[in-house]
Design a protein around this motif. Structure first.
Motif, PDB file in Angstrom:
ATOM      1  N   GLU A 102      45.824  36.249  44.635  1.00  0.00           N
ATOM      2  CA  GLU A 102      45.521  36.936  45.885  1.00  0.00           C
ATOM      3  C   GLU A 102      46.451  38.113  46.193  1.00  0.00           C
ATOM      4  O   GLU A 102      45.964  39.186  46.582  1.00  0.00           O
ATOM      5  N   PRO A 103      47.782  37.988  46.030  1.00  0.00           N
ATOM      6  CA  PRO A 103      48.635  39.156  46.332  1.00  0.00           C
ATOM      7  C   PRO A 103      48.328  40.360  45.432  1.00  0.00           C
ATOM      8  O   PRO A 103      48.345  41.498  45.900  1.00  0.00           O
ATOM      9  N   ALA A 104      48.023  40.121  44.167  1.00  0.00           N
ATOM     10  CA  ALA A 104      47.699  41.221  43.257  1.00  0.00           C
ATOM     11  C   ALA A 104      46.367  41.856  43.650  1.00  0.00           C
ATOM     12  O   ALA A 104      46.245  43.082  43.676  1.00  0.00           O
ATOM     13  N   LEU A 105      45.368  41.037  43.954  1.00  0.00           N
ATOM     14  CA  LEU A 105      44.065  41.563  44.371  1.00  0.00           C
ATOM     15  C   LEU A 105      44.192  42.342  45.671  1.00  0.00           C
ATOM     16  O   LEU A 105      43.590  43.403  45.829  1.00  0.00           O
ATOM     17  N   ALA A 106      44.990  41.840  46.599  1.00  0.00           N
ATOM     18  CA  ALA A 106      45.210  42.545  47.869  1.00  0.00           C
ATOM     19  C   ALA A 106      45.874  43.901  47.628  1.00  0.00           C
ATOM     20  O   ALA A 106      45.506  44.899  48.261  1.00  0.00           O
ATOM     21  N   ALA A 107      46.831  43.962  46.717  1.00  0.00           N
ATOM     22  CA  ALA A 107      47.501  45.228  46.403  1.00  0.00           C
ATOM     23  C   ALA A 107      46.530  46.205  45.749  1.00  0.00           C
ATOM     24  O   ALA A 107      46.543  47.405  46.056  1.00  0.00           O
ATOM     25  N   ILE A 108      45.677  45.706  44.852  1.00  0.00           N
ATOM     26  CA  ILE A 108      44.676  46.568  44.216  1.00  0.00           C
ATOM     27  C   ILE A 108      43.747  47.145  45.278  1.00  0.00           C
ATOM     28  O   ILE A 108      43.524  48.355  45.341  1.00  0.00           O
ATOM     29  N   PHE A 109      43.212  46.283  46.128  1.00  0.00           N
ATOM     30  CA  PHE A 109      42.281  46.734  47.162  1.00  0.00           C
ATOM     31  C   PHE A 109      42.941  47.712  48.123  1.00  0.00           C
ATOM     32  O   PHE A 109      42.389  48.770  48.430  1.00  0.00           O
ATOM     33  N   ALA A 110      44.134  47.376  48.606  1.00  0.00           N
ATOM     34  CA  ALA A 110      44.820  48.229  49.576  1.00  0.00           C
ATOM     35  C   ALA A 110      45.099  49.609  48.998  1.00  0.00           C
ATOM     36  O   ALA A 110      44.904  50.628  49.680  1.00  0.00           O
TER      37      ALA A 110
END
Length: 114
Positions: free
Chosen positions: A9-17
């Motif tokens: 989740e933290p990696a996906l959130a960083a990608i999206f952001a």
């Protein structure tokens, strides 16, 4: 449609952001008389011709400024699309930069094998 990404989740959130911030910054520089700026987010589940499935996160924008994979590859690590590039590689995904039909001009995103 519920989609699960094979990314923490933290990696996906960083990608999206970072994808979203990049698109927002790109459309913010539109000059007077330019069409209304647009940003579009798309999530897809895809299947290639061999039957392999992947899931993707894509952000399109209407900014006139061009962007290519070479531009992304040349970026210094630690900021914006370079963070996206590095995280996508770390999670065995594929980064995509492609032109898009009007009213958008391009899409930048990442897909990950399931």
């Amino acid at each position: 449609m519920a989609l699960e990404f094979p990314v923490e989740e933290p990696a996906l959130a960083a990608i999206f952001a970072n994808l979203l911030r990049n698109a927002e910054a790109a459309v913010a520089v539109a000059g007077p008389g330019a069409p209304a700026p647009r940003v579009l987010i798309r999530l897809d589940r895809e299947r290639d011709v061999t039957g392999r499935q992947s899931v993707g996160l894509y952000v399109g924008d209407s900014a006139a400024a061009p962007l290519s994979m070479a531009d992304v590859e040349g970026r210094e690590s630690g900021r914006g699309l370079a963070i996206v590039r590095d995280l996508v590689r770390q999670w065995r995904g594929q980064l995509t930069v492609r032109p898009e039909l009007a009213p958008l001009t391009k899409v930048v995103g990442a897909s990950f094998p399931l």
